[in-house]
Design a protein around this motif. Structure first.
Motif, short mmCIF file in Angstrom:
data_model
loop_
_atom_site.label_atom_id
_atom_site.label_comp_id
_atom_site.label_asym_id
_atom_site.label_seq_id
_atom_site.Cartn_x
_atom_site.Cartn_y
_atom_site.Cartn_z
N MET A 1 -28.14 -23.14 -54.28
CA MET A 1 -27.23 -23.48 -54.35
C MET A 1 -26.49 -24.56 -53.34
SD MET A 1 -26.37 -23.11 -57.28
CE MET A 1 -24.27 -23.76 -57.36
N GLN A 2 -27.45 -23.71 -51.88
CA GLN A 2 -26.60 -24.22 -50.69
C GLN A 2 -27.63 -25.98 -50.24
OE1 GLN A 2 -26.38 -21.95 -47.21
NE2 GLN A 2 -26.23 -20.39 -49.22
N ALA A 3 -28.56 -25.15 -50.74
CA ALA A 3 -30.56 -26.17 -50.73
C ALA A 3 -30.07 -27.43 -51.63
CB ALA A 3 -31.16 -25.64 -51.05
N TRP A 4 -29.10 -27.14 -52.64
CA TRP A 4 -29.21 -28.43 -53.63
C TRP A 4 -27.46 -29.04 -52.42
CZ3 TRP A 4 -24.26 -28.29 -56.29
CH2 TRP A 4 -23.43 -29.27 -57.10
N VAL A 5 -26.92 -28.83 -52.41
CA VAL A 5 -25.84 -29.59 -51.33
C VAL A 5 -26.32 -30.31 -50.71
CG1 VAL A 5 -23.86 -29.26 -50.30
CG2 VAL A 5 -24.00 -27.91 -52.68
N GLN A 6 -27.17 -29.90 -50.07
CA GLN A 6 -27.89 -30.19 -47.95
C GLN A 6 -28.85 -31.16 -48.81
OE1 GLN A 6 -25.94 -30.23 -46.01
NE2 GLN A 6 -25.81 -27.72 -45.51
N THR A 7 -29.59 -31.31 -49.66
CA THR A 7 -30.45 -32.14 -49.94
C THR A 7 -30.43 -33.69 -51.00
OG1 THR A 7 -31.99 -31.05 -52.04
CG2 THR A 7 -32.37 -30.07 -49.41
N GLY A 8 -29.89 -32.62 -51.77
CA GLY A 8 -28.76 -33.32 -53.56
C GLY A 8 -30.56 -33.38 -54.33
#
Length: 406
Positions: free
Chosen positions: A310-317
């Motif tokens: 979930m954090q990677a989704w926010v940071q990378t889009g």
């Protein structure tokens, strides 16, 4: 994991790094997944395996140098994903000339407001991030807030739109924490018509109890902790809102993901109509609920893997982080934040106007993450990277046939 299996895993990892180093420094470090047994890491992804404390411990004990390298990756890169790379032009207060001004993702744990356990420093980071979210709201100064809640009033597998003039709630654990939300009735009714016309399963809610007396029916709708806490973190803004209560997860995962992204697309269509008010999206979302063995849902290794995704989704889009990686863990991790996040991704994708793998017109940022209790909490926001005029030039099509009834 037994001691013998831990030892075997350490040997495999160390040998893999040695082979990789000897082969070529340019080879992506994630390729050593191929050398690891399938029971060690789900989906044979090294970045998932590196999230496991046993991996870090064995690497640091067997080969400290490699352990330091992996710790650096674990803290930042997330398997070559670049995190926290907001461009210089990405600044609050810039006039982007967009109807959708941005989005906030806020958890609904009480730790966001005060410290039940004062000895845990993680709560301070969450609270500081909450203060930052309140500042973002103040700076953007929206005319309308669209609140997506996973624990609102439910009606089967339908989306429930609150069509009363106001909603109010008091947190059971603290009478001092309460929230009142003034509902934009006209906008909500228009949204109801828009979604119903598109075939979405939506119902309107005018009063909590169908058997209420006229005087009771005139009172506000009830808010749950999932709306009270985020709204309180934002200092109970005197801004009209539309509240959408999400249905529980249902159906097969692929079908559910498609339905949620389609819902996000429809919300984007509605919010970007000409003359629409400047709107901020507020997603109430907690992450995995299986971090503690003594928690109500038990413990699972999938908890940290889900939260990392979930954090990677926010940071990378990148959609794969959310719709593939996080989605693969959601059932085991036990989360209430996946549905609202998937709707948000569909909304931002539609606003961008192109179906790329990663969002390019919107920049996400994780302000804080922790799991001071049995569930993970992430404070995050999304803001546009560039003025709308530039984004519009990239769009393949526009929804110019929709007109906001002002």
């Amino acid at each position: 994991m037994t001691d013998s299996s831990q030892h075997s895993t350490c040997i495999l990892v160390v040998l893999s790094f040695a082979l990789l180093r000897a082969a070529s420094a340019k080879v992506m470090h994630c390729t050593i997944c191929l050398l690891l047994p399938s029971h060690v890491i789900n989906q044979r992804r090294l970045c998932h395996f590196l999230a496991m404390p046993v991996a870090l411990q064995c690497l640091q004990s067997q080969m400290p140098k490699f352990g330091d390298i992996i710790t650096a990756h674990h803290a930042g890169a997330r398997c070559a994903s670049t995190l926290d790379t907001r461009p210089a032009a990405f600044q609050l207060g810039t006039n982007y000339d967009m109807q959708v001004l941005g989005a906030l993702v806020l958890p609904h744990g009480i730790e966001l407001l005060y410290n039940p356990n004062t000895s845990n420093p993680a709560t301070h980071a969450l609270q500081a991030a909450g203060a930052e979210a309140a500042q973002i709201l103040q700076t953007l100064s929206p005319d309308l807030i669209l609140l997506l809640t996973p624990h609102g009033i439910r009606h089967g597998n339908n989306y429930v739109l609150y069509t009363h003039t106001s909603a109010h709630g008091v947190l059971p654990s603290s009478n001092e924490v309460q929230a009142t939300i003034n509902i934009d009735m006209e906008s909500t009714k228009q949204l109801m018509q828009h979604l119903a016309a598109a075939g979405q399963p939506v119902v309107s809610l005018e009063q909590t109890d169908p058997a209420a007396t006229p005087s009771e029916a005139a009172g506000p709708l009830n808010l749950s902790w999932a709306e009270i806490i985020p709204w309180s973190v934002l200092h109970n803004p005197n801004i009209p809102a539309m509240i959408v209560s999400l249905p529980p997860p249902h159906g097969n995962r692929r079908g559910m993901v498609n339905d949620l992204t389609n819902m996000g697309n429809l919300l984007a269509q509605f919010l970007e109509q000409p003359n629409a008010p400047g709107t901020l999206i507020l997603v109430s979302a907690d992450l995995a609920h299986t971090h503690w063995a003594n928690g109500p849902y038990g413990v699972s290794m999938a908890a940290q893997l889900f939260d990392d995704a979930m954090q990677a989704w926010v940071q990378t889009g990148c959609r794969s982080e959310l719709l593939e990686r996080a989605a693969s863990y959601m059932d085991i991790a036990k989360t209430c934040g996946f549905m609202g996040s998937t709707i948000l991704h569909g909304l931002l994708t539609k606003l961008e106007g192109q179906q790329g793998h990663c969002l390019t017109a919107w920049q996400g940022h994780v302000s804080a993450y922790a799991h001071p209790t049995y569930f993970g909490m992430m404070v995050a926001h999304w803001l546009p990277r560039q003025p709308k005029q530039q984004v519009e030039g990239q769009k393949k099509q526009k929804d110019s046939d929709l007109v906001w009834n002002s």
